[in-house]
Design an enzyme around this catalytic site. Sequence first.
Site, PDB file in Angstrom:
ATOM      1  N   GLU A  13     -15.615 -19.677   9.356  1.00 33.18           N
ATOM      2  CA  GLU A  13     -14.909 -18.528   9.897  1.00 33.18           C
ATOM      3  C   GLU A  13     -14.387 -18.806  11.308  1.00 33.18           C
ATOM      4  OE1 GLU A  13     -14.325 -16.712   7.425  1.00 33.18           O
ATOM      5  OE2 GLU A  13     -15.645 -14.972   7.429  1.00 33.18           O
ATOM      6  N   HIS A  51      -9.635 -19.125   7.453  1.00 39.63           N
ATOM      7  CA  HIS A  51     -10.831 -19.935   7.181  1.00 39.63           C
ATOM      8  C   HIS A  51     -10.592 -20.981   6.100  1.00 39.63           C
ATOM      9  CE1 HIS A  51     -12.653 -16.924   3.980  1.00 39.63           C
ATOM     10  NE2 HIS A  51     -11.863 -17.790   3.400  1.00 39.63           N
TER      11      HIS A  51
HETATM   12  C1  GLP Z   1     -13.055 -17.296  -0.261  1.00 40.48           C
HETATM   13  C2  GLP Z   1     -13.592 -18.481  -1.016  1.00 40.48           C
HETATM   14  C3  GLP Z   1     -12.870 -19.706  -0.505  1.00 40.48           C
HETATM   15  C4  GLP Z   1     -11.393 -19.511  -0.782  1.00 40.48           C
HETATM   16  C5  GLP Z   1     -10.853 -18.321  -0.004  1.00 40.48           C
HETATM   17  C6  GLP Z   1      -9.441 -17.923  -0.383  1.00 40.48           C
HETATM   18  O1  GLP Z   1     -13.538 -17.308   1.014  1.00 40.48           O
HETATM   19  N1  GLP Z   1     -15.017 -18.568  -0.891  1.00 40.48           N
HETATM   20  O2  GLP Z   1     -13.363 -20.856  -1.143  1.00 40.48           O
HETATM   21  O3  GLP Z   1     -10.680 -20.665  -0.473  1.00 40.48           O
HETATM   22  O4  GLP Z   1     -11.658 -17.210  -0.233  1.00 40.48           O
HETATM   23  O5  GLP Z   1      -9.470 -17.135  -1.558  1.00 40.48           O
HETATM   24  P1  GLP Z   1      -8.201 -16.666  -2.363  1.00 40.48           P
HETATM   25  O6  GLP Z   1      -7.636 -17.874  -2.990  1.00 40.48           O
HETATM   26  O7  GLP Z   1      -8.722 -15.691  -3.391  1.00 40.48           O
HETATM   27  O8  GLP Z   1      -7.294 -16.029  -1.398  1.00 40.48           O
END
Ligand code: GLP
Length: 236
Positions: free
Chosen positions: A145, A140
């Site tokens: 999603e 995503h």
């Molecule tokens: C969540 C956040 C997104 C982010 C993604 C990846 O869905 N709301 O904005 O890009 O997770 O997160 P992480 O960097 O912790 O893997």
Amino acid sequence: MSAIAFQDYPDYESLSEAASEHLLTLVQCKPDAVICVATGATPLLTYQRFVDKVKAYGIDISGVTFVKLDEWVGLAPDNPATCEVFLQQHLLKPLGVAPERYIAFASDKADQHECNRVTRDIAARGGLDLCVLGIGKNGHLGLNEPDDWLEPGCHITSLDERTRMHDMLRAAGTSVEQGITLGLQDMLAAKDVLLLVAGEGKQQAFSAMKEGKVSTKVPASFLWLHPKTSCLYCTM
Ligand code: GLP
């Protein structure tokens, strides 16, 4: 020629250093830049380094507007799991960003009205100059999603199982079923996109995205339709 410029970094620190320079260059060249910011573990060190450099070099960022990319729905705004608390803690408060320079969904009153308001506010500032993104373990972007079809604009979404297990939620012992997010259309309209890929469990989604085929099952693959995306990733 690829529309995505991939840059491989040996570790998270060097990736974050380069990403913070990307942000710094923008605010120096365009003091009224409009920057959309993701949350999560991936951009954390980028934001810390950016804040340190803005302070160390005395850069005036009072004209810069920040936009919250996405938010979990149904949590109190002060819940530590929220993207709001993350951004306030790691970016907005350290930089002293004025409330009128911050465009964000409220976590506790997410509805179509909120989507319309954020869309309108971004347009009123002239659109996004930069969109800083991370990729989810399911591919995503923001909270767009994987599905049979995608909603182009800002919308409320049902989270899939992997997203419900996100570390931000798990660490706070919270569970959430919906999110509110900018749509892929909003991201693709940004003048510049910086996609950061680091951390455990991203390999499969990142490989699928790198194939260069656009699929609603891999929302990050839509960045192939963007004319100027830089993808900074750690070797994996
Ligand atoms: C969540 C956040 C997104 C982010 C993604 C990846 O869905 N709301 O904005 O890009 O997770 O997160 P992480 O960097 O912790 O893997």
